[in-house]
Design an enzyme around this catalytic site. Structure first.
Site, short mmCIF file in Angstrom:
data_model
loop_
_atom_site.label_atom_id
_atom_site.label_comp_id
_atom_site.label_asym_id
_atom_site.label_seq_id
_atom_site.Cartn_x
_atom_site.Cartn_y
_atom_site.Cartn_z
N HIS A 160 -2.97 8.34 -10.61
CA HIS A 160 -3.81 9.07 -9.65
C HIS A 160 -4.89 9.90 -10.35
O HIS A 160 -5.79 10.42 -9.67
CB HIS A 160 -2.96 9.99 -8.78
CG HIS A 160 -2.03 9.26 -7.86
ND1 HIS A 160 -2.45 8.28 -7.00
CD2 HIS A 160 -0.69 9.38 -7.68
CE1 HIS A 160 -1.41 7.81 -6.32
NE2 HIS A 160 -0.33 8.45 -6.72
N ASP A 196 3.02 0.38 -8.12
CA ASP A 196 3.51 1.60 -7.50
C ASP A 196 3.31 1.52 -5.98
O ASP A 196 2.41 0.83 -5.50
CB ASP A 196 2.74 2.79 -8.06
CG ASP A 196 3.36 4.13 -7.74
OD1 ASP A 196 4.06 4.69 -8.59
OD2 ASP A 196 3.12 4.65 -6.63
N HIS A 198 2.12 3.77 -4.14
CA HIS A 198 0.86 4.42 -3.82
C HIS A 198 -0.29 3.80 -4.61
O HIS A 198 -0.11 3.37 -5.75
CB HIS A 198 0.93 5.92 -4.14
CG HIS A 198 2.05 6.63 -3.46
ND1 HIS A 198 3.30 6.81 -4.05
CD2 HIS A 198 2.14 7.19 -2.23
CE1 HIS A 198 4.09 7.46 -3.22
NE2 HIS A 198 3.42 7.69 -2.11
N ASP A 285 8.79 3.41 -6.73
CA ASP A 285 8.92 4.07 -5.43
C ASP A 285 8.76 3.08 -4.28
O ASP A 285 8.72 3.47 -3.11
CB ASP A 285 7.95 5.24 -5.29
CG ASP A 285 6.57 4.97 -5.83
OD1 ASP A 285 6.30 3.83 -6.28
OD2 ASP A 285 5.74 5.89 -5.84
#
Length: 343
Positions: A160, A196, A198, A285
């Site tokens: 991120h 991931d 996200h 995740d």
């Protein structure tokens, strides 16, 4: 497969995360690493080796020098301003305000460089973030020297973190720094595969106008999930990078069959690109029991897709990203790596 780690990552022990209107104990915690390392030893995946220092130069090849300076000094500046809690952004540029200058006050600078309010800065953040980069680069050194796959047990995660922004538990973009270092060491093309839950908004932003690094991400649709404002399928890159950014979005609740179909499409695109190195931003995740993910992958599914990744037959570097079901994180991460190793 060798794993690389550095205990300096334990220095980040934040006490606060903003979630659901409350300050809670952060989901991104040191115990995540402990569980993964324990599982690596239990199954005999391979040795865990330390990281070597690589300095700030590889970081500055990817991140704004002013941003690096901000991170190095943010905690001291926060304390000097008289604040007693952890440093959390409370105001930042929006669509109706200016964003063309960096404020002098630490409150303003936090907001300028933050992309989200959930990620606090505390006393050990700088050293842990530096260590995470050293882990990634040391693992890369091994891949480049031997051609063998390696796992960088990075913490904090990185995908991120943009050119000059932190958030989503990320401060320096480990995968982007490793990709740039590989390019400078002679790799003509590098592919980053982000699995991931996200979207890797930071990695996308860093390479969005380049054709020497292909970024491919499988993630929950940003209309429904963090980071919300980046990661749609129509974001294809600009200028020289047009066509070299590929987002595979899935709805909340996606099962392994749906996810696997997107992974196979992503791997096909990587094969067409023909990279000299594949970097896997390994977030687990996507697990059905993850507290902040809404996909439905089971632990055996991680073994299966690890085996499929090996089928690309490319030098491969795995770098740890997300995954917050702490009790299961070791099993899920090592299942990917073992599936790859034993393919």
């Amino acid at each position: 497969m060798l794993t690389f780690h550095d205990n300096r990552t334990q220095n980040r022990r934040s006490a606060t995360e903003l979630a659901g209107g409350r300050l809670i104990a952060p989901l991104e915690c040191p115990e995540r690493v402990d569980m993964i390392a324990e599982r690596i030893r239990t199954v005999g995946l391979g040795a865990i080796r330390g990281a070597t220092m690589h300095g700030l130069e590889p970081i500055a090849a990817v991140h704004d020098p002013a941003y690096i300076d901000f991170l190095e000094n943010a905690w001291a500046d926060w304390r000097a301003a008289g604040h007693t809690g952890e440093a959390i952004a409370s105001v930042w540029p929006t669509r109706r305000t200016r964003a063309d200058f960096v404020p002098r006050h630490i409150d303003g600078r936090l907001g300028y460089y933050a992309l989200a309010a959930e990620t606090a800065i505390e006393a050990g953040t700088w050293e842990a973030a530096r260590a995470s980069v050293d882990i990634a680069l040391t693992a890369l050194d091994h891949v480049q020297a031997t051609g063998e796959a390696a796992f960088g047990l990075c913490r904090p995660p990185g995908h991120h973190a943009a050119f000059d922004q932190y958030g989503g538990y990320c401060f320096f973009n480990n995968a982007a720094i490793a990709a740039q270092a590989a390019r400078e060491a002679g790799a003509a093309r590098v592919a980053i595969l982000d699995v991931d839950y996200h979207h890797g908004n930071g990695t996308q932003q860093i390479f969005y106008d380049r054709d020497d690094v292909l970024f491919v991400s499988l993630h929950c649709d940003p209309l429904d999930e963090f980071p919300h404002y980046l990661g749609c399928a129509d974001e294809l890159g600009v200028d020289a990078g047009e066509g070299y950014n590929r987002n595979h979005t899935l709805p909340p609740g996606a099962d392994y069959a749906a996810w696997l179909a997107e992974l196979e499409a992503a791997m096909s695109g990587i094969d067409e690109y023909d990279p000299d190195l594949v970097i896997v931003s390994l977030g687990v995740d996507t697990f059905a029991g993850d507290p902040i993910g809404r996909f439905k992958l089971g632990s055996d599914d991680f073994t299966d897709y690890g085996r499929r990744l090996a089928g690309m037959n490319r030098p491969t570097l795995f770098l740890m990203e997300g995954g917050y079901a702490v009790a299961e994180i070791g099993v899920n991460v090592v299942n990917v790596l073992s599936g790859f190793d034993h393919a």
